[in-house]
Write a protein that holds these residues in place. Structure first.
Motif, PDB file in Angstrom:
ATOM      1  N   PRO A   1       0.817  -1.228   0.000  1.00 43.98           N
ATOM      2  CA  PRO A   1       0.000   0.000   0.000  1.00 43.98           C
ATOM      3  C   PRO A   1       0.845   1.269   0.000  1.00 43.98           C
ATOM      4  O   PRO A   1       0.501   2.245  -0.682  1.00 43.98           O
ATOM      5  CB  PRO A   1      -0.818  -0.121   1.292  1.00 43.98           C
ATOM      6  N   TYR A   2       1.927   1.254   0.775  1.00 43.03           N
ATOM      7  CA  TYR A   2       2.806   2.431   0.808  1.00 43.03           C
ATOM      8  C   TYR A   2       3.378   2.707  -0.572  1.00 43.03           C
ATOM      9  O   TYR A   2       3.386   3.859  -1.040  1.00 43.03           O
ATOM     10  CB  TYR A   2       3.918   2.220   1.826  1.00 43.03           C
ATOM     11  N   ILE A   3       3.873   1.664  -1.239  1.00 45.92           N
ATOM     12  CA  ILE A   3       4.444   1.823  -2.578  1.00 45.92           C
ATOM     13  C   ILE A   3       3.380   2.338  -3.541  1.00 45.92           C
ATOM     14  O   ILE A   3       3.627   3.269  -4.327  1.00 45.92           O
ATOM     15  CB  ILE A   3       5.020   0.489  -3.086  1.00 45.92           C
ATOM     16  N   ALA A   4       2.189   1.735  -3.484  1.00 48.45           N
ATOM     17  CA  ALA A   4       1.112   2.151  -4.382  1.00 48.45           C
ATOM     18  C   ALA A   4       0.757   3.620  -4.172  1.00 48.45           C
ATOM     19  O   ALA A   4       0.544   4.363  -5.139  1.00 48.45           O
ATOM     20  CB  ALA A   4      -0.114   1.272  -4.159  1.00 48.45           C
ATOM     21  N   GLY A   5       0.681   4.051  -2.918  1.00 48.26           N
ATOM     22  CA  GLY A   5       0.373   5.444  -2.642  1.00 48.26           C
ATOM     23  C   GLY A   5       1.479   6.373  -3.093  1.00 48.26           C
ATOM     24  O   GLY A   5       1.225   7.442  -3.667  1.00 48.26           O
ATOM     25  N   ALA A   6       2.728   5.975  -2.849  1.00 41.85           N
ATOM     26  CA  ALA A   6       3.867   6.825  -3.195  1.00 41.85           C
ATOM     27  C   ALA A   6       4.063   6.942  -4.705  1.00 41.85           C
ATOM     28  O   ALA A   6       4.727   7.872  -5.170  1.00 41.85           O
ATOM     29  CB  ALA A   6       5.141   6.280  -2.553  1.00 41.85           C
ATOM     30  N   LEU A   7       3.492   6.016  -5.480  1.00 39.47           N
ATOM     31  CA  LEU A   7       3.636   6.046  -6.935  1.00 39.47           C
ATOM     32  C   LEU A   7       2.464   6.722  -7.628  1.00 39.47           C
ATOM     33  O   LEU A   7       2.433   6.800  -8.866  1.00 39.47           O
ATOM     34  CB  LEU A   7       3.779   4.621  -7.480  1.00 39.47           C
ATOM     35  N   LEU A   8       1.494   7.213  -6.854  1.00 34.72           N
ATOM     36  CA  LEU A   8       0.319   7.838  -7.458  1.00 34.72           C
ATOM     37  C   LEU A   8       0.624   9.271  -7.889  1.00 34.72           C
ATOM     38  O   LEU A   8       1.228  10.044  -7.142  1.00 34.72           O
ATOM     39  CB  LEU A   8      -0.846   7.832  -6.471  1.00 34.72           C
TER      40      LEU A   8
ATOM     41  N   VAL B   1      16.136   7.287  15.106  1.00 36.71           N
ATOM     42  CA  VAL B   1      17.476   7.398  14.505  1.00 36.71           C
ATOM     43  C   VAL B   1      17.341   7.632  13.010  1.00 36.71           C
ATOM     44  O   VAL B   1      18.065   8.452  12.417  1.00 36.71           O
ATOM     45  CB  VAL B   1      18.297   6.129  14.790  1.00 36.71           C
ATOM     46  N   LEU B   2      16.414   6.911  12.380  1.00 28.67           N
ATOM     47  CA  LEU B   2      16.194   7.071  10.943  1.00 28.67           C
ATOM     48  C   LEU B   2      15.777   8.500  10.614  1.00 28.67           C
ATOM     49  O   LEU B   2      16.228   9.072   9.612  1.00 28.67           O
ATOM     50  CB  LEU B   2      15.113   6.085  10.482  1.00 28.67           C
ATOM     51  N   VAL B   3      14.931   9.081  11.448  1.00 30.36           N
ATOM     52  CA  VAL B   3      14.506  10.461  11.227  1.00 30.36           C
ATOM     53  C   VAL B   3      15.698  11.409  11.319  1.00 30.36           C
ATOM     54  O   VAL B   3      15.834  12.350  10.524  1.00 30.36           O
ATOM     55  CB  VAL B   3      13.416  10.860  12.238  1.00 30.36           C
ATOM     56  N   MET B   4      16.589  11.153  12.256  1.00 34.50           N
ATOM     57  CA  MET B   4      17.731  12.039  12.472  1.00 34.50           C
ATOM     58  C   MET B   4      18.770  11.967  11.352  1.00 34.50           C
ATOM     59  O   MET B   4      19.408  12.957  11.021  1.00 34.50           O
ATOM     60  CB  MET B   4      18.395  11.730  13.817  1.00 34.50           C
ATOM     61  N   VAL B   5      18.938  10.787  10.755  1.00 39.68           N
ATOM     62  CA  VAL B   5      20.026  10.606   9.773  1.00 39.68           C
ATOM     63  C   VAL B   5      19.549  10.724   8.331  1.00 39.68           C
ATOM     64  O   VAL B   5      20.358  10.629   7.406  1.00 39.68           O
ATOM     65  CB  VAL B   5      20.734   9.255   9.974  1.00 39.68           C
ATOM     66  N   THR B   6      18.262  10.906   8.113  1.00 37.88           N
ATOM     67  CA  THR B   6      17.741  11.068   6.753  1.00 37.88           C
ATOM     68  C   THR B   6      16.989  12.387   6.665  1.00 37.88           C
ATOM     69  O   THR B   6      16.909  13.150   7.628  1.00 37.88           O
ATOM     70  CB  THR B   6      16.787   9.910   6.369  1.00 37.88           C
ATOM     71  N   ASP B   7      16.416  12.632   5.501  1.00 41.67           N
ATOM     72  CA  ASP B   7      15.636  13.854   5.292  1.00 41.67           C
ATOM     73  C   ASP B   7      14.166  13.678   5.638  1.00 41.67           C
ATOM     74  O   ASP B   7      13.339  14.529   5.272  1.00 41.67           O
ATOM     75  CB  ASP B   7      15.759  14.299   3.820  1.00 41.67           C
ATOM     76  N   ILE B   8      13.831  12.601   6.312  1.00 45.22           N
ATOM     77  CA  ILE B   8      12.457  12.431   6.770  1.00 45.22           C
ATOM     78  C   ILE B   8      12.079  13.636   7.635  1.00 45.22           C
ATOM     79  O   ILE B   8      12.861  14.032   8.509  1.00 45.22           O
ATOM     80  CB  ILE B   8      12.308  11.132   7.586  1.00 45.22           C
ATOM     81  N   PRO B   9      10.934  14.261   7.393  1.00 39.33           N
ATOM     82  CA  PRO B   9      10.549  15.450   8.177  1.00 39.33           C
ATOM     83  C   PRO B   9      10.679  15.208   9.681  1.00 39.33           C
ATOM     84  O   PRO B   9      10.222  14.185  10.200  1.00 39.33           O
ATOM     85  CB  PRO B   9       9.083  15.669   7.770  1.00 39.33           C
ATOM     86  N   ASP B  10      11.307  16.153  10.370  1.00 37.99           N
ATOM     87  CA  ASP B  10      11.587  15.989  11.794  1.00 37.99           C
ATOM     88  C   ASP B  10      10.331  15.746  12.625  1.00 37.99           C
ATOM     89  O   ASP B  10      10.385  15.044  13.644  1.00 37.99           O
ATOM     90  CB  ASP B  10      12.319  17.229  12.328  1.00 37.99           C
ATOM     91  N   ARG B  11       9.214  16.323  12.199  1.00 37.68           N
ATOM     92  CA  ARG B  11       7.994  16.184  13.006  1.00 37.68           C
ATOM     93  C   ARG B  11       7.489  14.743  13.053  1.00 37.68           C
ATOM     94  O   ARG B  11       6.683  14.398  13.919  1.00 37.68           O
ATOM     95  CB  ARG B  11       6.901  17.111  12.485  1.00 37.68           C
TER      96      ARG B  11
ATOM     97  N   PRO C   1      11.898   8.869   0.980  1.00 37.94           N
ATOM     98  CA  PRO C   1      10.703   8.017   0.816  1.00 37.94           C
ATOM     99  C   PRO C   1      11.063   6.533   0.699  1.00 37.94           C
ATOM    100  O   PRO C   1      10.330   5.674   1.202  1.00 37.94           O
ATOM    101  CB  PRO C   1      10.079   8.541  -0.477  1.00 37.94           C
ATOM    102  N   LEU C   2      12.185   6.225   0.042  1.00 43.84           N
ATOM    103  CA  LEU C   2      12.642   4.840  -0.042  1.00 43.84           C
ATOM    104  C   LEU C   2      13.045   4.332   1.338  1.00 43.84           C
ATOM    105  O   LEU C   2      12.715   3.194   1.708  1.00 43.84           O
ATOM    106  CB  LEU C   2      13.822   4.738  -1.010  1.00 43.84           C
ATOM    107  N   ALA C   3      13.742   5.177   2.104  1.00 46.70           N
ATOM    108  CA  ALA C   3      14.165   4.777   3.450  1.00 46.70           C
ATOM    109  C   ALA C   3      12.952   4.483   4.332  1.00 46.70           C
ATOM    110  O   ALA C   3      12.941   3.508   5.095  1.00 46.70           O
ATOM    111  CB  ALA C   3      15.026   5.873   4.083  1.00 46.70           C
ATOM    112  N   LEU C   4      11.918   5.299   4.215  1.00 49.11           N
ATOM    113  CA  LEU C   4      10.707   5.069   5.006  1.00 49.11           C
ATOM    114  C   LEU C   4      10.027   3.774   4.578  1.00 49.11           C
ATOM    115  O   LEU C   4       9.535   3.008   5.420  1.00 49.11           O
ATOM    116  CB  LEU C   4       9.749   6.247   4.848  1.00 49.11           C
ATOM    117  N   GLY C   5      10.013   3.495   3.276  1.00 56.45           N
ATOM    118  CA  GLY C   5       9.425   2.252   2.795  1.00 56.45           C
ATOM    119  C   GLY C   5      10.172   1.031   3.310  1.00 56.45           C
ATOM    120  O   GLY C   5       9.552   0.031   3.705  1.00 56.45           O
ATOM    121  N   ILE C   6      11.495   1.095   3.318  1.00 53.49           N
ATOM    122  CA  ILE C   6      12.301  -0.022   3.843  1.00 53.49           C
ATOM    123  C   ILE C   6      12.029  -0.209   5.328  1.00 53.49           C
ATOM    124  O   ILE C   6      11.918  -1.335   5.823  1.00 53.49           O
ATOM    125  CB  ILE C   6      13.798   0.229   3.572  1.00 53.49           C
TER     126      ILE C   6
END
Length: 328
Positions: A147-154, A230-240, A169-174
């Motif tokens: 579902p995440y992939i399908a939504g992210a590809l829309l 940790v993933l939020v801190m080391v990637t560009d995932i929004p801090d919030r 977005p790839l990091a969040l999917g993994i």
């Protein structure tokens, strides 16, 4: 057999409380793609409610051997509902999903074609992917990853897919894949005895004891939840989005209950609580990506469905279905 009894049995076997993570994950993908919430998204939400619904109907018929020990009451529900009706639900659901996929996008259609085999092959006797330790958990993880992939590809075009200038977005999917992989390990701990008796080689069933399986599930769950901040801190995932990391607290507390559990009812309650944690975690991700009254209502609505299901007993894994002398 009265129609109301049959209808009630079908609802319990379709398990409304388990139908929520897929559409929530889809909406998370939609928010990542920064796509507006339009009619096509509504079709996608319906599609991703139907996926676990069909899977539950299919599994109810194919898992009779292990359910005879794990959830004996479910066999009575299958008898009341009728295997033929459950089979029709599967085929009608697959047909509707195929039409919805074609209406949504080319990418959704391709993803759906690849997913049909996984949905049916997970518990079908010929393939029985759920009985393979790593492959089974990987397929189970697709309940949120697809579902995440399908939504992210829309995108606004049926043919095109969005282009991303960042790899977060790839990091969040993994992460979501690993997160639900750990959940799959936990999910199979209550079924330890029945799965071993049925010859299923799930990760918990390969452990020397159910307690060892509980420790493995607790460790995997704890690690994956603690990894998210940790993933939020080391990637560009929004801090919030780090606010979703707060769900590590109830998740770890629930895993502590799992390693202390001794009866099937206690293990089962851990699994029930974990689904609340999972739904709230996804709801917080969605709200963090797109803060609005609408996304907040989606999260609250999902929790409300779970509460209704548990209070009304509309679930085939309710404690009353765990019958037997050692299942009090």
């Amino acid at each position: 057999m009265s129609r109301s009894a049959r209808f009630n049995a079908v609802v319990q076997l379709l398990r409304p409380r388990t139908l929520l993570v897929s559409p929530l994950s889809y909406c998370v993908g939609i928010a990542v793609a920064d796509h507006r919430f339009d009619f096509v998204v509504v079709l996608g939400v319906v599609f991703h409610i139907l996926v676990p619904l069909v899977a539950n109907a299919h599994n109810a018929v194919t898992d009779l051997v292990e359910d005879a020990k794990n959830v004996p009451g479910r066999l009575q529900l299958v008898e009341t509902a009728g295997e033929a009706l459950l089979g029709r639900i599967v085929y009608v659901g697959l047909s509707i999903m195929s039409l919805l996929a074609l209406a949504i996008s080319f990418a959704q259609s391709v993803v759906w074609l690849a997913s049909i085999f996984l949905l049916l092959g997970y518990s079908a006797p010929r393939f029985r992917l759920k009985g393979r330790p790593i492959i089974g958990m990987a397929v189970f993880s697709m309940a949120v990853t697809e579902p995440y992939i399908a939504g992210a590809l829309l995108s606004d075009s049926w043919w095109r897919i969005p282009r991303y200038g960042s790899w977060w977005p790839l990091a969040l999917g993994i992460f979501l894949f690993c997160w639900y992989f750990a959940k799959g390990i936990m999910k199979n701990v209550p079924d330890y005895a029945g799965d071993r008796a049925a010859g299923l080689r799930t990760i918990p069933a390969l452990m020397s004891s159910q307690r060892a399986a509980a420790w493995a599930a607790a460790t995997a769950t704890t690690v994956v939840y603690l990894t998210f901040p940790v993933l939020v801190m080391v990637t560009d995932i929004p801090d919030r989005l780090v606010c979703a990391g707060l769900m590590a607290l109830p998740a770890v507390a629930n895993m502590a209950s799992m390693v202390r559990a001794r009866t099937l009812v206690e293990y089962n309650r851990v699994g029930q609580r974990d689904m609340y944690v999972s739904v709230v975690f996804l709801a917080l991700l969605l709200f963090g990506l797109r803060p609005s009254a609408g996304t907040a209502a989606l999260g609250l609505g999902a929790v409300a469905v779970m509460v209704w299901s548990d209070v009304s007993g509309r679930d085939s894994r309710a404690s009353r279905h765990l019958t037997g002398p050692d299942r009090r």
